[in-house]
Design a protein around this motif. Structure first.
Motif, PDB file in Angstrom:
ATOM      1  N   VAL A 184      11.964   3.150   8.825  1.00 37.85           N
ATOM      2  CA  VAL A 184      10.823   2.243   8.661  1.00 37.85           C
ATOM      3  C   VAL A 184       9.503   3.011   8.594  1.00 37.85           C
ATOM      4  O   VAL A 184       8.463   2.428   8.272  1.00 37.85           O
ATOM      5  CB  VAL A 184      10.764   1.193   9.790  1.00 37.85           C
ATOM      6  CG1 VAL A 184      12.019   0.337   9.795  1.00 37.85           C
ATOM      7  CG2 VAL A 184      10.546   1.846  11.147  1.00 37.85           C
ATOM      8  N   HIS A 185       9.528   4.310   8.880  1.00 38.29           N
ATOM      9  CA  HIS A 185       8.302   5.112   8.826  1.00 38.29           C
ATOM     10  C   HIS A 185       8.197   5.938   7.541  1.00 38.29           C
ATOM     11  O   HIS A 185       7.312   6.796   7.418  1.00 38.29           O
ATOM     12  CB  HIS A 185       8.222   6.031  10.049  1.00 38.29           C
ATOM     13  CG  HIS A 185       8.153   5.281  11.353  1.00 38.29           C
ATOM     14  ND1 HIS A 185       7.153   4.377  11.630  1.00 38.29           N
ATOM     15  CD2 HIS A 185       8.985   5.269  12.425  1.00 38.29           C
ATOM     16  CE1 HIS A 185       7.352   3.853  12.835  1.00 38.29           C
ATOM     17  NE2 HIS A 185       8.452   4.369  13.331  1.00 38.29           N
ATOM     18  N   ARG A 186       9.088   5.648   6.575  1.00 36.88           N
ATOM     19  CA  ARG A 186       8.972   6.320   5.273  1.00 36.88           C
ATOM     20  C   ARG A 186       7.797   5.725   4.492  1.00 36.88           C
ATOM     21  O   ARG A 186       7.610   4.502   4.465  1.00 36.88           O
ATOM     22  CB  ARG A 186      10.254   6.153   4.474  1.00 36.88           C
ATOM     23  CG  ARG A 186      11.448   6.903   5.028  1.00 36.88           C
ATOM     24  CD  ARG A 186      12.725   6.488   4.321  1.00 36.88           C
ATOM     25  NE  ARG A 186      12.683   6.792   2.898  1.00 36.88           N
ATOM     26  CZ  ARG A 186      13.547   6.294   2.023  1.00 36.88           C
ATOM     27  NH1 ARG A 186      14.487   5.455   2.409  1.00 36.88           N
ATOM     28  NH2 ARG A 186      13.459   6.612   0.746  1.00 36.88           N
ATOM     29  N   PRO A 187       6.992   6.557   3.828  1.00 41.44           N
ATOM     30  CA  PRO A 187       5.890   6.023   3.008  1.00 41.44           C
ATOM     31  C   PRO A 187       6.435   5.174   1.863  1.00 41.44           C
ATOM     32  O   PRO A 187       7.436   5.534   1.232  1.00 41.44           O
ATOM     33  CB  PRO A 187       5.190   7.284   2.482  1.00 41.44           C
ATOM     34  CG  PRO A 187       5.645   8.388   3.374  1.00 41.44           C
ATOM     35  CD  PRO A 187       7.014   8.035   3.840  1.00 41.44           C
ATOM     36  N   GLU A 223      13.990  -0.606  -3.428  1.00 36.71           N
ATOM     37  CA  GLU A 223      13.543  -0.541  -2.035  1.00 36.71           C
ATOM     38  C   GLU A 223      12.152  -1.174  -1.876  1.00 36.71           C
ATOM     39  O   GLU A 223      11.880  -1.849  -0.880  1.00 36.71           O
ATOM     40  CB  GLU A 223      13.528   0.917  -1.573  1.00 36.71           C
ATOM     41  CG  GLU A 223      14.917   1.495  -1.381  1.00 36.71           C
ATOM     42  CD  GLU A 223      14.922   2.996  -1.113  1.00 36.71           C
ATOM     43  OE1 GLU A 223      15.739   3.462  -0.325  1.00 36.71           O
ATOM     44  OE2 GLU A 223      14.093   3.710  -1.725  1.00 36.71           O
ATOM     45  N   LYS A 224      11.286  -0.974  -2.863  1.00 37.36           N
ATOM     46  CA  LYS A 224       9.962  -1.597  -2.802  1.00 37.36           C
ATOM     47  C   LYS A 224      10.071  -3.128  -2.886  1.00 37.36           C
ATOM     48  O   LYS A 224       9.304  -3.840  -2.227  1.00 37.36           O
ATOM     49  CB  LYS A 224       9.078  -1.068  -3.942  1.00 37.36           C
ATOM     50  CG  LYS A 224       8.655   0.381  -3.763  1.00 37.36           C
ATOM     51  CD  LYS A 224       7.868   0.888  -4.962  1.00 37.36           C
ATOM     52  CE  LYS A 224       7.485   2.347  -4.779  1.00 37.36           C
ATOM     53  NZ  LYS A 224       6.800   2.904  -5.980  1.00 37.36           N
ATOM     54  N   ASP A 226       0.862  -1.176   0.000  1.00 37.20           N
ATOM     55  CA  ASP A 226       0.000   0.000   0.000  1.00 37.20           C
ATOM     56  C   ASP A 226       0.902   1.231   0.000  1.00 37.20           C
ATOM     57  O   ASP A 226       1.589   1.506   0.992  1.00 37.20           O
ATOM     58  CB  ASP A 226      -0.890  -0.003   1.245  1.00 37.20           C
ATOM     59  CG  ASP A 226      -1.876   1.161   1.265  1.00 37.20           C
ATOM     60  OD1 ASP A 226      -1.657   2.136   0.529  1.00 37.20           O
ATOM     61  OD2 ASP A 226      -2.857   1.090   2.030  1.00 37.20           O
ATOM     62  N   PRO A 227       0.936   2.001  -1.094  1.00 36.65           N
ATOM     63  CA  PRO A 227       1.870   3.136  -1.188  1.00 36.65           C
ATOM     64  C   PRO A 227       1.591   4.240  -0.170  1.00 36.65           C
ATOM     65  O   PRO A 227       2.477   5.047   0.124  1.00 36.65           O
ATOM     66  CB  PRO A 227       1.670   3.647  -2.623  1.00 36.65           C
ATOM     67  CG  PRO A 227       0.325   3.143  -3.031  1.00 36.65           C
ATOM     68  CD  PRO A 227       0.131   1.849  -2.320  1.00 36.65           C
ATOM     69  N   GLU A 228       0.375   4.273   0.371  1.00 36.19           N
ATOM     70  CA  GLU A 228       0.026   5.313   1.337  1.00 36.19           C
ATOM     71  C   GLU A 228       0.555   5.006   2.739  1.00 36.19           C
ATOM     72  O   GLU A 228       0.743   5.908   3.551  1.00 36.19           O
ATOM     73  CB  GLU A 228      -1.494   5.494   1.396  1.00 36.19           C
ATOM     74  CG  GLU A 228      -2.132   5.870   0.062  1.00 36.19           C
ATOM     75  CD  GLU A 228      -1.595   7.183  -0.478  1.00 36.19           C
ATOM     76  OE1 GLU A 228      -1.369   8.102   0.338  1.00 36.19           O
ATOM     77  OE2 GLU A 228      -1.397   7.278  -1.702  1.00 36.19           O
ATOM     78  N   LYS A 229       0.793   3.733   3.041  1.00 37.89           N
ATOM     79  CA  LYS A 229       1.279   3.348   4.371  1.00 37.89           C
ATOM     80  C   LYS A 229       2.801   3.355   4.402  1.00 37.89           C
ATOM     81  O   LYS A 229       3.464   3.262   3.373  1.00 37.89           O
ATOM     82  CB  LYS A 229       0.764   1.953   4.734  1.00 37.89           C
ATOM     83  CG  LYS A 229      -0.740   1.868   4.925  1.00 37.89           C
ATOM     84  CD  LYS A 229      -1.141   0.453   5.321  1.00 37.89           C
ATOM     85  CE  LYS A 229      -2.643   0.351   5.560  1.00 37.89           C
ATOM     86  NZ  LYS A 229      -3.049  -1.032   5.936  1.00 37.89           N
ATOM     87  N   ASP A 230       3.345   3.445   5.635  1.00 37.74           N
ATOM     88  CA  ASP A 230       4.798   3.415   5.735  1.00 37.74           C
ATOM     89  C   ASP A 230       5.324   1.981   5.661  1.00 37.74           C
ATOM     90  O   ASP A 230       4.547   1.018   5.593  1.00 37.74           O
ATOM     91  CB  ASP A 230       5.290   4.138   7.000  1.00 37.74           C
ATOM     92  CG  ASP A 230       4.897   3.436   8.301  1.00 37.74           C
ATOM     93  OD1 ASP A 230       4.704   2.209   8.307  1.00 37.74           O
ATOM     94  OD2 ASP A 230       4.796   4.130   9.333  1.00 37.74           O
ATOM     95  N   ILE A 231       6.643   1.840   5.663  1.00 40.81           N
ATOM     96  CA  ILE A 231       7.282   0.539   5.470  1.00 40.81           C
ATOM     97  C   ILE A 231       6.862  -0.448   6.547  1.00 40.81           C
ATOM     98  O   ILE A 231       6.434  -1.572   6.260  1.00 40.81           O
ATOM     99  CB  ILE A 231       8.820   0.712   5.474  1.00 40.81           C
ATOM    100  CG1 ILE A 231       9.270   1.513   4.253  1.00 40.81           C
ATOM    101  CG2 ILE A 231       9.517  -0.650   5.511  1.00 40.81           C
ATOM    102  CD1 ILE A 231      10.721   1.948   4.305  1.00 40.81           C
ATOM    103  N   LEU A 232       6.976  -0.026   7.816  1.00 38.84           N
ATOM    104  CA  LEU A 232       6.678  -0.936   8.922  1.00 38.84           C
ATOM    105  C   LEU A 232       5.207  -1.351   8.922  1.00 38.84           C
ATOM    106  O   LEU A 232       4.881  -2.521   9.160  1.00 38.84           O
ATOM    107  CB  LEU A 232       7.048  -0.281  10.254  1.00 38.84           C
ATOM    108  CG  LEU A 232       6.912  -1.171  11.488  1.00 38.84           C
ATOM    109  CD1 LEU A 232       7.814  -2.392  11.382  1.00 38.84           C
ATOM    110  CD2 LEU A 232       7.236  -0.381  12.756  1.00 38.84           C
TER     111      LEU A 232
END
Length: 553
Positions: free
Chosen positions: A394-397, A405-406, A360-366
């Motif tokens: 880990v909190h980057r969108p 990275e994705k 989900d691109p809107e949520k962050d990594i974690l």
């Protein structure tokens, strides 16, 4: 002499400094491999060298012709001459319907067509099968001009490069030798950096504790003991002031020594992370996936005809085949349990696809990783740290991450899920080498069953316990990894290869039967039955020994 020269280069994306290069020169005689973590600026560096983007500070001077082959969908050259098309085994005209490997070879053919002095390549082995990689390697080995190669293919970097350029923290460092030599030098550097840091830290702590002890002693000297007369108190004060001055002078000398130590930064290199695979429940039975008489057609094209295969429970099977042979189609059929494919009823499948559609691109990594996690957040953070997502990263969108990275986030999300059968379709594409090593370590000890597609030869060799190979619309099954080196005589001589792999396949069958006989001989069989089993065991043991000797020869 043709060359590219960079001076005082700085490149920003927004307020983030991507590259800071005081000086860099590339000559037409250089063969340079470029490595670094995803998002470190490798592709940006190639674009700066080529001139397709401009630096925010500094200058780039070029002498001679350059060519850049990137991961773009449409190349700058869309039509090739007949010789190039034939040599690279692609059509003369670009079509969007070309396979991933054909597109890669077409881009490289177009770049070489202008006979540049220096060739810049960005991940030329992505989406390319082993045969295509061998062809690229052969052509680039014969290439006489300069080469700057961004790649995560360690075999290719070893074969083609005489120098390695590392991009890390915006800086570039140049190392002599191929990738294997770079690894040795890098490991020595990191060991020394950690040794120097620990030595500095211990000495600083020792001096700080000494200074603190002296300060405490000075405070205790200044304190006048209770029940002391006035004259004695005055005398004590005189002595204590003198002692205090001496102690304070000693403390100042120690603080001066601390200042002279300077500051030694904690090494930024990848720390060793031991991350064990957590069990999610093994499959019951000896078979995870099986099919007999499988036929697959796409339109008028036949991919498989009456094919059969078996994936044993607990195995790590690599699915191999040329581009367009039907690997991804077969994986999707397994996912949907399409007849006649049989999947163990208790299989909980985790699927990694090249589309990265589980994010989900809107949520962050974690948040993405923990969305379907069967393991605690601490474990997920450890895995992400191994993939270079540390601390607040880990909190980057997910939407702002690079392609590589994705890929890493998708991989992490699959691994922490409640799965006992992992199906991975090209997980190594666009992933940096450091993260590939973390993935190799994790998967090589994975307790469940693994079926994966990859054309990364080092990854294949490190992880696979067997191979399913799509050949001539059939699926052949081999124990072990069948010679991933494209220069091997066996890949150049099909008859020799087939003989060796038939030998390996027969050996696997016999060893499996020997294990069964060993178990049967330990049960309460009649004397006649035990004698028969014992004879069969001895006969098979002799044949196994003969086959093993043939393998060694």
């Amino acid at each position: 002499m043709n060359f590219i020269e960079c001076k005082s280069i700085r490149k920003y994306f927004g307020d983030r400094l991507i590259l800071d290069i005081p000086e860099l020169t590339v000559l037409e005689s250089d063969r340079i491999g470029v490595v670094g973590a995803n998002g470190s600026g490798k592709t940006t560096l190639l674009s700066l060298l080529m001139g397709s983007i401009q630096p925010d500070e500094g200058m780039v001077r070029r002498e001679g012709s350059l060519a850049l082959a990137t991961q773009m969908e449409t190349p700058s050259v869309t039509e090739l001459d007949g010789f190039l098309a034939s040599r690279f085994r692609v059509p003369r005209r670009w079509r969007d319907t070309l396979s991933g490997g054909e597109k890669t070879r077409f881009r490289l053919a177009g770049a070489l067509g202008g006979n540049p002095a220096i060739l810049l390549l960005d991940e030329p082995t992505c989406n390319t099968d082993l045969e295509g990689i061998a062809l690229l390697e052969e052509i680039l080995t014969d290439w006489q001009g300069g080469l700057v190669l961004v790649s995560h293919d360690r075999w290719l970097l070893d074969r083609l490069c005489t120098e390695i350029l590392e991009v890390e923290g915006g800086r570039v460092r140049r190392y002599p030798g191929n990738y294997s030599a770079y690894e040795v030098l890098k490991e020595e550097e990191e060991k020394k950096a950690w040794s120097d840091y620990r030595q500095w830290y211990r000495e600083k702590r020792r001096l700080e504790e000494a200074a603190l002890g002296i300060s405490r002693k000075a405070r205790s000297v200044r304190k006048t003991p209770s029940r002391m007369g006035n004259s004695e108190a005055r005398l004590h004060k005189m002595h204590s002031q003198k002692a205090t001055r001496g102690l304070e002078a000693a403390a100042r000398r120690i603080r001066s020594r601390i200042g002279q130590l300077g500051e030694v930064s904690r090494p930024s290199g990848r720390q060793e992370i031991r991350l064990e695979s957590l069990p999610s429940g093994r499959l019951h039975g000896s078979v995870a996936v099986e099919a007999e008489g499988l036929s697959v057609r796409l339109g008028e094209q036949t991919l498989l005809e009456e094919a059969s295969f078996l994936v044993p429970s607990g195995s790590r099977m690599a699915l191999m085949g040329s581009n367009g042979s039907g690997k991804s189609t077969l994986l999707k059929m397994i996912l949907s349990r399409t007849s006649p494919i049989w999947v163990a009823p208790g299989a909980r499948i985790g699927y990694f696809s090249q589309e990265l559609d589980i994010l989900d691109p809107e949520k962050d990594i974690l948040a993405n990783v923990m969305e379907t996690s069967a393991h605690p957040e601490e474990y997920a953070r450890m895995l992400l740290a191994g993939l270079l997502f540390r601390g607040d990263c880990v909190h980057r969108p997910v939407g702002v991450l690079s392609g590589g990275e994705k890929v890493k986030v998708s991989f992490a999300k699959i691994l922490v899920g409640d799965h006992n059968l992992l199906i991975l379709d090209e997980p190594t594409n666009f992933m940096d080498i450091g993260s590939l090593k973390v993935m190799e370590e994790f998967l090589s000890s994975y307790p469940g069953t693994l079926l994966f597609v990859t054309h990364d030869r080092a990854f294949l060799e490190a992880v696979a316990t067997g191979v399913l190979s799509i050949e001539s619309q059939k699926i052949r099954q081999y124990p072990g990894v069948p010679v991933p080196d494209p220069h091997s005589r066996l890949l150049q001589d099909p008859e020799d290869r087939d003989a060796l792999l038939e030998n390996r396949n027969r050996l696997l069958v016999l060893e499996t039967r020997l294990s069964e006989l060993s178990a049967l001989l330990g049960t309460g069989k009649s004397p006649e039955e035990k004698e028969r089993l014992d004879r069969e065991y001895l006969e098979l043991a002799r044949e196994v020994q003969r086959l093993r000797e043939d393998q060694e020869r």
